[in-house]
Design a protein around this motif. Sequence first.
Motif, PDB file in Angstrom:
ATOM      1  N   ASP A  15      35.752  16.864  32.726  1.00 49.16           N
ATOM      2  CA  ASP A  15      35.375  15.695  31.944  1.00 49.16           C
ATOM      3  C   ASP A  15      35.816  15.734  30.334  1.00 49.16           C
ATOM      4  O   ASP A  15      36.516  16.675  29.916  1.00 49.16           O
ATOM      5  N   VAL A  16      36.627  14.341  30.538  1.00 50.72           N
ATOM      6  CA  VAL A  16      37.475  14.650  29.172  1.00 50.72           C
ATOM      7  C   VAL A  16      36.430  14.502  27.560  1.00 50.72           C
ATOM      8  O   VAL A  16      37.378  15.429  26.904  1.00 50.72           O
ATOM      9  N   LYS A  17      35.608  14.140  27.835  1.00 51.75           N
ATOM     10  CA  LYS A  17      34.884  14.541  26.165  1.00 51.75           C
ATOM     11  C   LYS A  17      34.409  16.112  26.683  1.00 51.75           C
ATOM     12  O   LYS A  17      34.866  16.813  25.634  1.00 51.75           O
ATOM     13  N   LEU A  36      31.172  21.983  27.568  1.00 52.22           N
ATOM     14  CA  LEU A  36      31.853  22.147  26.498  1.00 52.22           C
ATOM     15  C   LEU A  36      32.983  20.778  26.279  1.00 52.22           C
ATOM     16  O   LEU A  36      33.728  20.948  27.354  1.00 52.22           O
ATOM     17  N   SER A  37      33.104  21.074  25.134  1.00 58.39           N
ATOM     18  CA  SER A  37      34.846  20.341  24.754  1.00 58.39           C
ATOM     19  C   SER A  37      35.634  20.797  25.174  1.00 58.39           C
ATOM     20  O   SER A  37      35.769  22.923  26.132  1.00 58.39           O
ATOM     21  N   PHE A  38      36.734  20.302  25.673  1.00 56.27           N
ATOM     22  CA  PHE A  38      38.559  21.433  26.794  1.00 56.27           C
ATOM     23  C   PHE A  38      38.687  22.414  25.841  1.00 56.27           C
ATOM     24  O   PHE A  38      38.513  23.187  26.483  1.00 56.27           O
ATOM     25  N   TRP A  39      38.628  22.582  25.096  1.00 57.91           N
ATOM     26  CA  TRP A  39      39.511  23.978  24.330  1.00 57.91           C
ATOM     27  C   TRP A  39      38.219  24.818  24.356  1.00 57.91           C
ATOM     28  O   TRP A  39      38.228  26.002  24.041  1.00 57.91           O
ATOM     29  N   ASP A  40      36.660  24.304  23.709  1.00 58.41           N
ATOM     30  CA  ASP A  40      35.916  25.827  24.288  1.00 58.41           C
ATOM     31  C   ASP A  40      35.340  26.098  25.065  1.00 58.41           C
ATOM     32  O   ASP A  40      35.543  27.149  25.472  1.00 58.41           O
ATOM     33  N   LEU A  41      36.188  25.808  26.372  1.00 62.12           N
ATOM     34  CA  LEU A  41      35.912  25.745  27.557  1.00 62.12           C
ATOM     35  C   LEU A  41      37.226  26.907  27.949  1.00 62.12           C
ATOM     36  O   LEU A  41      36.044  27.983  28.521  1.00 62.12           O
ATOM     37  N   ILE A  42      37.927  26.478  27.375  1.00 58.34           N
ATOM     38  CA  ILE A  42      38.980  27.143  28.283  1.00 58.34           C
ATOM     39  C   ILE A  42      38.578  29.361  27.001  1.00 58.34           C
ATOM     40  O   ILE A  42      38.584  30.123  27.818  1.00 58.34           O
ATOM     41  N   LYS A  43      37.716  29.104  25.979  1.00 55.15           N
ATOM     42  CA  LYS A  43      37.600  29.869  25.495  1.00 55.15           C
ATOM     43  C   LYS A  43      36.995  30.654  25.936  1.00 55.15           C
ATOM     44  O   LYS A  43      36.652  32.268  26.299  1.00 55.15           O
ATOM     45  N   VAL A  93      42.066  16.496  33.364  1.00 51.02           N
ATOM     46  CA  VAL A  93      41.578  17.571  32.515  1.00 51.02           C
ATOM     47  C   VAL A  93      41.121  18.603  33.881  1.00 51.02           C
ATOM     48  O   VAL A  93      41.645  20.105  33.166  1.00 51.02           O
ATOM     49  N   GLY A  94      40.891  18.419  35.144  1.00 47.80           N
ATOM     50  CA  GLY A  94      40.680  19.373  36.242  1.00 47.80           C
ATOM     51  C   GLY A  94      42.068  20.042  36.345  1.00 47.80           C
ATOM     52  O   GLY A  94      42.065  20.957  36.762  1.00 47.80           O
TER      53      GLY A  94
END
Length: 146
Positions: A15-17, A36-43, A93-94
């Motif tokens: 999801d974008v948000k 999670l936001s994108f960058w927190d998900l990446i972490k 995002v996906g």
Amino acid sequence: NKKGKIMYFFGIDPDVKESGFAIWDNKTKEIDYGKLSFWDLIKKIEYYAKCYDVKFIIEAGWLNKKSNFHCRPNQSKLIGERIAKNVGSNHQVGKLLVEYCEKYKLNYELKVPKTKKYTSYYLKNLTGLEVKNQDIIDAIMLVWGI
């Protein structure tokens, strides 16, 4: 941890948000989930990939046949265009998550979403979990009971 036996399954509904995620522990049969936001998900992905034997399962809505968001009854053209734009952003995002997995040679799988959404009622009956957020529900269903 025996080599070859996956310890965690990490489901992601992009999801974008904030993306929904769910992490199924294959040993204890417990699940952790949230948004999670994108960058927190990446972490979080980076941490699990570094520390555990994990398989990432990404909901890949862009693999579905195209939907037309402009022709729904009682819906303005503007609303249809906004829905289509949001869906496109979520798909992007996906795709970025897939690119990340490929770049770092992570074990991942794409899952085409079901045409019918799972409800919070269905989830509670299946799992006992009370979750209202659709992104989290979808992420849980990607990994539940694997």
